[in-house]
Design an enzyme around this catalytic site. Structure first.
Site, PDB file in Angstrom:
ATOM      1  N   CYS A  54       0.834  -1.201   0.000  1.00 44.13           N
ATOM      2  CA  CYS A  54       0.000   0.000   0.000  1.00 44.13           C
ATOM      3  C   CYS A  54       0.876   1.262   0.000  1.00 44.13           C
ATOM      4  O   CYS A  54       1.502   1.564  -0.996  1.00 44.13           O
ATOM      5  CB  CYS A  54      -0.982  -0.002   1.161  1.00 44.13           C
ATOM      6  SG  CYS A  54      -2.312   1.216   0.977  1.00 44.13           S
ATOM      7  N   GLU A  93      -2.052  -8.647   4.366  1.00 45.41           N
ATOM      8  CA  GLU A  93      -2.013  -8.848   5.829  1.00 45.41           C
ATOM      9  C   GLU A  93      -3.374  -8.639   6.480  1.00 45.41           C
ATOM     10  O   GLU A  93      -3.562  -8.981   7.654  1.00 45.41           O
ATOM     11  CB  GLU A  93      -0.977  -7.905   6.463  1.00 45.41           C
ATOM     12  CG  GLU A  93      -1.417  -6.464   6.663  1.00 45.41           C
ATOM     13  CD  GLU A  93      -1.348  -5.596   5.426  1.00 45.41           C
ATOM     14  OE1 GLU A  93      -1.438  -4.364   5.566  1.00 45.41           O
ATOM     15  OE2 GLU A  93      -1.202  -6.144   4.310  1.00 45.41           O
ATOM     16  N   HIS A 139      -3.726  -5.299   0.460  1.00 52.16           N
ATOM     17  CA  HIS A 139      -3.315  -5.625   1.829  1.00 52.16           C
ATOM     18  C   HIS A 139      -3.419  -7.116   2.104  1.00 52.16           C
ATOM     19  O   HIS A 139      -4.427  -7.583   2.640  1.00 52.16           O
ATOM     20  CB  HIS A 139      -4.190  -4.874   2.831  1.00 52.16           C
ATOM     21  CG  HIS A 139      -3.899  -3.417   2.928  1.00 52.16           C
ATOM     22  ND1 HIS A 139      -2.870  -2.911   3.683  1.00 52.16           N
ATOM     23  CD2 HIS A 139      -4.501  -2.348   2.363  1.00 52.16           C
ATOM     24  CE1 HIS A 139      -2.853  -1.591   3.588  1.00 52.16           C
ATOM     25  NE2 HIS A 139      -3.824  -1.229   2.790  1.00 52.16           N
TER      26      HIS A 139
END
Length: 210
Positions: A79, A154, A152
């Protein structure tokens, strides 16, 4: 609630026997240039800050990333990390004309994304390796030691929903925007495909590509 960015990324990428250090770039905490070669790689995470800003810490981070590139140290940008990595190496970033993008992008494999800034031009010598209907540069690579990802890997859907609710409570997003984004995530969310994205990141950092 989720261990912060450091906890999220260590849980996603870390393995037994490894040492992970955290540097708070926005507090001007960066590794010393003479210590860079002690690291196998770096991960630059998301941030509330804009990658096209000119705060001192952002300029210092750009300089550090250029040094990593010259030293062929692996850098994974997620990001904001994706954006600042492109900028540091000669690419361009800007605010998205479409505003906030909160969604589960359905590309070849799906991934969470929530952003307002995007890479508009990759560095000279880099390659675009993923794009979507909303974002022309979802991923780029450069040689075998630079990888930027707009989404993302994660984030779980719970984390993304919590982020959306916080931004709504702060008046940054409207309830309608949050509802639309949540519907997108619920429609396409796939835990297995999220694990694929995580493996892409892990393999990039830990294995030599010949």
């Amino acid at each position: 609630m989720y261990g912060g960015y450091f906890g999220l990324f260590v849980n996603m990428l870390g393995e037994e026997g490894e040492r992970w250090d955290m540097f708070r770039a926005f507090d001007r905490q960066l590794p010393k240039m003479e210590d860079l070669d002690k690291y196998d790689g770096f991960v630059v995470t998301g941030s509330k800050s804009d990658a096209h800003g000119n705060a001192v810490w952002i300029l210092e981070l750009c300089q550090l990333l250029r040094c990593c590139y010259q030293m062929r140290i692996k850098v994974l940008g997620i990001c904001f990390g994706h954006q600042i990595l492109s900028r540091a190496l000669g690419g361009k970033v800007s605010r998205s004309s479409a505003g906030w993008d909160g969604s589960m992008e359905k590309d070849c494999i799906e991934f969470n994304k929530y952003c307002m800034v995007q890479v508009t031009e990759i560095p000279c010598g880099a390659d675009i390796i993923a794009f979507s209907n909303k974002t022309e540069i979802e991923m780029f690579s450069m040689d075998d030691h630079i990888l930027g990802i707009q989404g993302h890997p994660e984030y779980s859907s719970d984390i993304l929903f919590n982020l959306m609710d916080n931004l709504c409570n702060e008046g940054i997003l409207t309830e309608e925007m949050v509802k639309k984004a949540k519907n997108s995530v619920e429609q396409y969310n796939n835990v297995y495909e999220r694990e694929i994205w995580q493996q892409i990141c892990k393999r990039f950092l830990k294995y030599t590509i010949i």
